[in-house]
Design an enzyme around this catalytic site. Structure first.
Site, PDB file in Angstrom:
ATOM      1  N   LYS A   1       0.855  -1.195   0.000  1.00 39.60           N
ATOM      2  CA  LYS A   1       0.000   0.000   0.000  1.00 39.60           C
ATOM      3  C   LYS A   1       0.888   1.241   0.000  1.00 39.60           C
ATOM      4  O   LYS A   1       1.708   1.423   0.893  1.00 39.60           O
ATOM      5  CB  LYS A   1      -0.902  -0.008   1.245  1.00 39.60           C
ATOM      6  CG  LYS A   1      -1.623   1.316   1.521  1.00 39.60           C
ATOM      7  CD  LYS A   1      -2.531   1.247   2.755  1.00 39.60           C
ATOM      8  CE  LYS A   1      -3.097   2.632   3.100  1.00 39.60           C
ATOM      9  NZ  LYS A   1      -3.953   2.627   4.312  1.00 39.60           N
TER      10      LYS A   1
ATOM     11  N   ASP B   1      -2.386  10.280   3.531  1.00 43.68           N
ATOM     12  CA  ASP B   1      -3.786   9.899   3.720  1.00 43.68           C
ATOM     13  C   ASP B   1      -4.467  10.907   4.635  1.00 43.68           C
ATOM     14  O   ASP B   1      -4.372  10.810   5.857  1.00 43.68           O
ATOM     15  CB  ASP B   1      -3.858   8.488   4.324  1.00 43.68           C
ATOM     16  CG  ASP B   1      -5.285   8.057   4.614  1.00 43.68           C
ATOM     17  OD1 ASP B   1      -6.228   8.712   4.107  1.00 43.68           O
ATOM     18  OD2 ASP B   1      -5.461   7.045   5.343  1.00 43.68           O
TER      19      ASP B   1
ATOM     20  N   LYS C   1      -9.728  13.147   8.283  1.00 41.52           N
ATOM     21  CA  LYS C   1      -9.231  12.762   9.605  1.00 41.52           C
ATOM     22  C   LYS C   1      -9.126  13.993  10.499  1.00 41.52           C
ATOM     23  O   LYS C   1      -8.962  15.104  10.002  1.00 41.52           O
ATOM     24  CB  LYS C   1      -7.826  12.159   9.461  1.00 41.52           C
ATOM     25  CG  LYS C   1      -7.770  10.778   8.845  1.00 41.52           C
ATOM     26  CD  LYS C   1      -6.323  10.298   8.767  1.00 41.52           C
ATOM     27  CE  LYS C   1      -6.242   8.938   8.094  1.00 41.52           C
ATOM     28  NZ  LYS C   1      -6.878   7.873   8.863  1.00 41.52           N
TER      29      LYS C   1
ATOM     30  N   ASP D   1       1.800   6.501   5.459  1.00 39.61           N
ATOM     31  CA  ASP D   1       0.815   5.529   4.972  1.00 39.61           C
ATOM     32  C   ASP D   1       1.285   4.804   3.703  1.00 39.61           C
ATOM     33  O   ASP D   1       0.557   4.018   3.116  1.00 39.61           O
ATOM     34  CB  ASP D   1      -0.529   6.240   4.737  1.00 39.61           C
ATOM     35  CG  ASP D   1      -1.728   5.327   4.959  1.00 39.61           C
ATOM     36  OD1 ASP D   1      -1.569   4.288   5.613  1.00 39.61           O
ATOM     37  OD2 ASP D   1      -2.820   5.668   4.468  1.00 39.61           O
TER      38      ASP D   1
ATOM     39  N   ASP E   1     -12.066   7.197   4.052  1.00 43.37           N
ATOM     40  CA  ASP E   1     -10.815   6.990   4.774  1.00 43.37           C
ATOM     41  C   ASP E   1     -10.396   5.514   4.786  1.00 43.37           C
ATOM     42  O   ASP E   1      -9.289   5.185   5.177  1.00 43.37           O
ATOM     43  CB  ASP E   1     -10.960   7.521   6.203  1.00 43.37           C
ATOM     44  CG  ASP E   1      -9.615   7.729   6.885  1.00 43.37           C
ATOM     45  OD1 ASP E   1      -8.581   7.645   6.191  1.00 43.37           O
ATOM     46  OD2 ASP E   1      -9.613   7.970   8.106  1.00 43.37           O
TER      47      ASP E   1
ATOM     48  N   GLU F   1      -9.403   3.798   2.398  1.00 49.68           N
ATOM     49  CA  GLU F   1      -8.930   3.859   1.012  1.00 49.68           C
ATOM     50  C   GLU F   1      -7.882   2.809   0.689  1.00 49.68           C
ATOM     51  O   GLU F   1      -7.711   2.427  -0.463  1.00 49.68           O
ATOM     52  CB  GLU F   1      -8.378   5.262   0.717  1.00 49.68           C
ATOM     53  CG  GLU F   1      -6.915   5.504   1.126  1.00 49.68           C
ATOM     54  CD  GLU F   1      -6.652   5.343   2.624  1.00 49.68           C
ATOM     55  OE1 GLU F   1      -7.595   5.556   3.411  1.00 49.68           O
ATOM     56  OE2 GLU F   1      -5.510   5.008   3.006  1.00 49.68           O
TER      57      GLU F   1
ATOM     58  N   ARG G   1      -7.649  -0.416   1.423  1.00 50.13           N
ATOM     59  CA  ARG G   1      -8.201  -1.667   0.887  1.00 50.13           C
ATOM     60  C   ARG G   1      -8.707  -1.458  -0.533  1.00 50.13           C
ATOM     61  O   ARG G   1      -8.704  -2.388  -1.331  1.00 50.13           O
ATOM     62  CB  ARG G   1      -9.313  -2.176   1.827  1.00 50.13           C
ATOM     63  CG  ARG G   1     -10.478  -1.234   1.964  1.00 50.13           C
ATOM     64  CD  ARG G   1     -11.336  -1.542   3.183  1.00 50.13           C
ATOM     65  NE  ARG G   1     -10.716  -1.049   4.429  1.00 50.13           N
ATOM     66  CZ  ARG G   1     -11.252  -1.191   5.624  1.00 50.13           C
ATOM     67  NH1 ARG G   1     -12.411  -1.825   5.767  1.00 50.13           N
ATOM     68  NH2 ARG G   1     -10.634  -0.716   6.698  1.00 50.13           N
TER      69      ARG G   1
END
Ligand code: BES
Ligand code: MN
Ligand code: ZN
Length: 500
Positions: free
Chosen positions: A267, A272, A279, A290, A349, A351, A353
């Site tokens: 990933k 993010d 967030k 991230d 959020d 995102e 996956r």
């Protein structure tokens, strides 16, 4: 950069700035410590009896200008209770000793730590961890500081001492592997510690291309290529960002040509913000990390190419930012992944996956022997396991067992959570094949359930490194910031594979 080299020779005769001598509870020295003590006549005895070992693991004492000793000083490193020593304690002692000496004017060290007894461990194994520890412990990320300290002094040469009778060839391989694994780890740390305005998807692509090896081929797809290939889930997350996405494919062919590779998927969210479901501001800066899953994959490739392992590897990284521009994807949107599965977006959020769905489906399409993915996927995993173990889930007992074994061996640890079918209920959507969140309960598990829909029947394991990938407190082996979690683990896993 500090060099780690193998050397042999009695301690008292070493013409270096420091001898690093281990001592354990009961004021017991090892062979080379006893040699030094003998040459020092009686001048060291009182010190050793009174305070060289207080029996406390990691304790350190320095003696200067000892009679009969050529080195300028001696650093006694306390291993504590000898019976409790493990390979990981040696790794830590090496890192601690190095850090103790950093900035003190010491340039060269003769290190006798591998004379410590570790039950069941060979000399080569001990040498590898002493090498890893020093190089990992030496890591800093200070390129953005004026920092005069840097100029002060750094240790240049870490001589790992072995006996003349030890297996020199095995020892040389151990140093080589220790170096490769530490450099892979430090490479992953470097990428992750870079701020989000520098480490963009484009930058990650360039970094992948910077890995050069005759058996390695790197392909970086830009926005247009991603559109043509149909990585539509990645594109959906990318909609809110002004920066282009990247899809990175790496192929390393060190094994037989017809052998299916191990696929590593990462990933790569270079930032993010959460998207429209933004967030909170507190610690949002940490979301530059991230992309640590991608960094782990790149770090492993660095280590594996350095070691020239006789295996085949496929690397797949999906990379974008998750921001909230005017075209950003929204809660309620239905998007389609590369393999045709439709996804109802409940929370923008979640995102990771979503972009991994394309990366995993692409990896599965290449018919690898197995897939292992790395992702800073869920805050729930940080709550469940903290920073001591990565979450492990997946479909293949064999892959998971192999990862547990390597995790314990390298102390880059994993802990399994269940993937029971019943959890799948939580991510069923009314209007699409899946929804991207499954409620508050079992957040790490339902995220993995989501991923399971994209690997087909390829044996698969998922590592949630949300809690392990960075540590703002720092640790024995890592400065504050990115840790390179997963690089030691997978490097060992692949070394074992190469031996099969
Ligand atoms: N990157 C985060 C997960 C994360 C959070 C890692 C904190 C490390 C520290 C991920 O994209 C995310 O935001 N996940 C959400 C999922 C939720 C909306 C279902 C989370 O964990 O809060
Ligand atoms: Mn997120
Ligand atoms: Zn994320």
């Amino acid at each position: 950069m500090m060099k780690v080299e193998l050397a042999t020779g009695v301690s008292h005769a070493q013409m270096v700035d420091v001898l690093v001598l281990p001592i354990v509870a009961g004021n017991k020295l090892t062979l080379s410590g006893r040699d030094a003590q003998k040459k020092a006549k009686k001048s060291m005895d009182g010190f050793i009896q009174s305070c060289a070992s207080l029996g406390e693991f990691g304790g350190m004492h320095t003696l200067y200008h000892v009679d009969g000793i050529k080195a300028t000083r001696i650093l006694f490193v306390d291993g504590g209770d000898e019976k409790g020593l493990t390979l990981h304690s040696l790794r830590i002692l090496s890192a601690k000793a190095l850090r103790q000496l950093q900035g003190t004017g010491v340039q060269s060290a003769s290190v006798y730590l591998s004379e410590l007894n570790v039950r069941g461990a060979s000399m080569a194994e001990k040498i590898q961890v002493v090498t890893e520890g020093a190089l990992m412990g030496a890591y800093t990320f200070d390129k953005y500081k004026k920092r005069p300290e840097k100029v002060k002094s750094e240790v240049q040469s870490w001589q790992v001492m072995i006996g003349a009778k030890d297996d020199q060839e095995a020892a040389a391989q151990a140093v080589m592997r220790g170096q490769a694994i530490a450099m892979g780890t430090n490479f992953a740390r470097d990428l992750a510690n870079e701020p989000g305005n520098v480490c963009t998807p484009e930058f990650l692509g360039q970094q992948a291309e910077s890995l050069q090896h005759e058996k390695l081929k790197v392909t970086v797809m830009d926005q247009k290529a991603i559109e043509e290939a149909g990585f539509t889930a990645l594109l959906a997350v990318n909609q809110g960002s002004d920066k282009e996405a990247r899809f990175i494919v790496m192929g390393y062919c060190g094994g037989a040509e017809d052998e299916a590779p191990v696929a590593l998927v990462g990933k790569g969210l270079t930032f993010d913000a959460g998207g429209i479901c933004i967030k909170p501001a507190a610690a949002m800066d940490e979301m530059k990390f991230d992309m640590c899953g991608a960094a782990t994959v790149l770090g492993v490739f660095k280590a594996v190419t350095e070691m020239n392992l006789p295996i085949n590897l496929l690397g797949v990284i999906a990379s974008t930012e998750n921001l909230l521009g005017g075209s950003a994807y929204k809660p309620g949107d239905v998007i389609r992944a590369y393999n045709g599965t439709t996804i109802e977006v409940i929370n923008t959020d979640a995102e990771g996956r979503i972009i991994l769905s394309d990366a995993l489906a692409y990896a599965a399409e290449q018919k690898p022997a197995e897939i292992i993915d790395f992702a800073t996927l869920t805050g729930a995993c940080v709550i469940a396991l903290g920073s001591q173990a990565s979450g492990l889930l997946g479909s293949s007992k064999k892959v998971k067992d192999g990862l547990k074994k390597s995790g314990d061996y390298t102390h880059d640890r994993v802990w399994e959570l269940p993937l029971f079918d019943e959890y799948q209920e939580q991510i069923k959507s009314e209007i699409a094949d899946l929804k991207n969140v499954g409620g508050r309960e079992a957040g790490t598990i339902t995220a993995a359930c989501f991923l399971s829909h994209f690997v087909g029947d390829t044996p698969w394991a998922h590592l949630d490194i949300a809690g392990t990938a960075w540590n703002m407190k720092g640790s024995d082996l890592a400065a504050k910031g990115a840790t390179g979690a997963g690089v030691r683990l997978i490097s060992d896993y692949l070394i074992r594979k190469a031996k099969q």
